[in-house]
Design an enzyme around this catalytic site. Structure first.
Site, PDB file in Angstrom:
ATOM      1  N   PRO A  69       0.822  -1.220   0.000  1.00 45.44           N
ATOM      2  CA  PRO A  69       0.000   0.000   0.000  1.00 45.44           C
ATOM      3  C   PRO A  69       0.854   1.268   0.000  1.00 45.44           C
ATOM      4  O   PRO A  69       1.834   1.353   0.742  1.00 45.44           O
ATOM      5  CB  PRO A  69      -0.796  -0.097   1.307  1.00 45.44           C
ATOM      6  CG  PRO A  69      -0.597  -1.475   1.820  1.00 45.44           C
ATOM      7  CD  PRO A  69       0.645  -2.010   1.209  1.00 45.44           C
ATOM      8  N   GLU A  70       0.488   2.203  -0.873  1.00 44.80           N
ATOM      9  CA  GLU A  70       1.158   3.499  -0.931  1.00 44.80           C
ATOM     10  C   GLU A  70       0.141   4.559  -0.494  1.00 44.80           C
ATOM     11  O   GLU A  70      -0.936   4.219  -0.040  1.00 44.80           O
ATOM     12  CB  GLU A  70       1.671   3.751  -2.357  1.00 44.80           C
ATOM     13  CG  GLU A  70       2.576   2.631  -2.861  1.00 44.80           C
ATOM     14  CD  GLU A  70       3.107   2.870  -4.275  1.00 44.80           C
ATOM     15  OE1 GLU A  70       3.214   4.025  -4.687  1.00 44.80           O
ATOM     16  OE2 GLU A  70       3.394   1.876  -4.968  1.00 44.80           O
TER      17      GLU A  70
END
Ligand SMILES: [Zn+2]
Length: 286
Positions: free
Chosen positions: A2-3
């Site tokens: 996840p960014e």
């Protein structure tokens, strides 16, 4: 992994659900999550606390509790933060690491197959500021983030611009996907040294970063592997990638095939026509 857009999607979903509720129980099932702290001490810190807000810094989720206490969580590779209604079965059960129960019966579950995700409790706004400023540069979606800010962060840096973008201390929240997408939008080759970009490059790169992160948030993030939002649903940004994971497919701008290379140790996608290969700087003649 996840960014920023994936973490922000989770934050936007959960913030209105958790604010104003009290944590009636907290169970840290995997001591690695909060190591080196004792899980029982963390559970004790959280029980009975009123949640004021859920915020985000970079890829961190920050659960703000009454009295300036903060639960700072990082999903790392495969972490998910899931919202479960009272009475419903718990998804991701074999990988459940933390369970937080709210006063209305809802549960927040931290599930994490590879167990790199973390949680830490910090007391006081100063402690939070110190923790974040050691680890994170400017927030790319803040109004204060400008091409000038980006240019100053890059000054004198010989690292390839892709490595520069992945360094959370330079710009917060960008990972492998959105770095590729931002560099393509900006027409900049990932191996170009960050310190050799010019003013016009920083303007295009700044716009590329902001546009690609906004696109990611608008599509509830990218689910190419384990990422799910807090409802357990996939994002759709992976269907909108311009360049990332599109090796051999036509560049959306010029139609030539996208190529793959390694930059900053990561699989990196590039159009060699739209993102010209940096020329080697000639050593000055003596
Ligand atoms: Zn192209």
């Amino acid at each position: 992994m996840p960014e920023l857009p994936e973490v922000e999607t989770i934050r936007r979903q959960l913030a209105p659900r958790v604010a104003g509720h009290t944590i009636v129980d907290a169970q840290v099932l995997d001591p690695l999550w909060c190591a080196p702290r004792d899980p029982e001490a963390v559970e004790h810190d959280l029980r009975g606390e009123l949640i004021e807000r859920l915020e985000r810094r970079g890829k961190y989720l920050v659960l703000e509790l009454e009295g300036e206490r903060f639960l700072v969580m990082h999903l790392r590779m495969t972490g998910n933060l899931l919202w479960v209604d009272e009475g419903d079965d718990e998804p991701g059960r074999p990988h459940l690491r933390v369970r937080i129960v709210l006063d209305d019966g809802h549960r927040l579950l931290f599930t994490d197959q590879r167990r790199f995700g973390t949680g830490i409790v910090l007391d006081g706004a100063q402690a939070l500021d110190a923790y974040m400023s050691e680890r994170l540069g400017p927030e790319p979606l803040d109004p204060e983030f400008t091409p000038d800010v980006l240019g100053r962060a890059a000054r004198g840096r010989r690292a390839p611009v892709k490595a520069f973008l992945l360094d959370q201390r330079r710009v917060a929240g960008i990972g492998n996907i959105y770095a590729d997408e931002a560099l393509f939008r900006a027409g900049i080759h990932p191996l170009k040294p960050a310190g050799r970009l010019r003013r016009a490059d920083f303007e295009r790169l700044h716009a590329g970063i902001v546009e690609t992160l906004a696109a990611g948030i608008a599509r509830q993030g990218a689910s190419i592997d384990d990422y799910r939002d807090s409802n357990g649903d996939r994002g759709s940004m992976q269907d909108e990638f311009l360049i990332h994971r599109r090796e051999g497919l036509p560049c959306p701008r010029c139609g030539r095939p996208v190529t793959k290379l390694v930059a900053a140790g990561r699989g990196t996608y590039v159009c060699r026509h739209c993102q010209p290969v940096p020329r080697r700087r000639r050593t000055p003649a003596r």
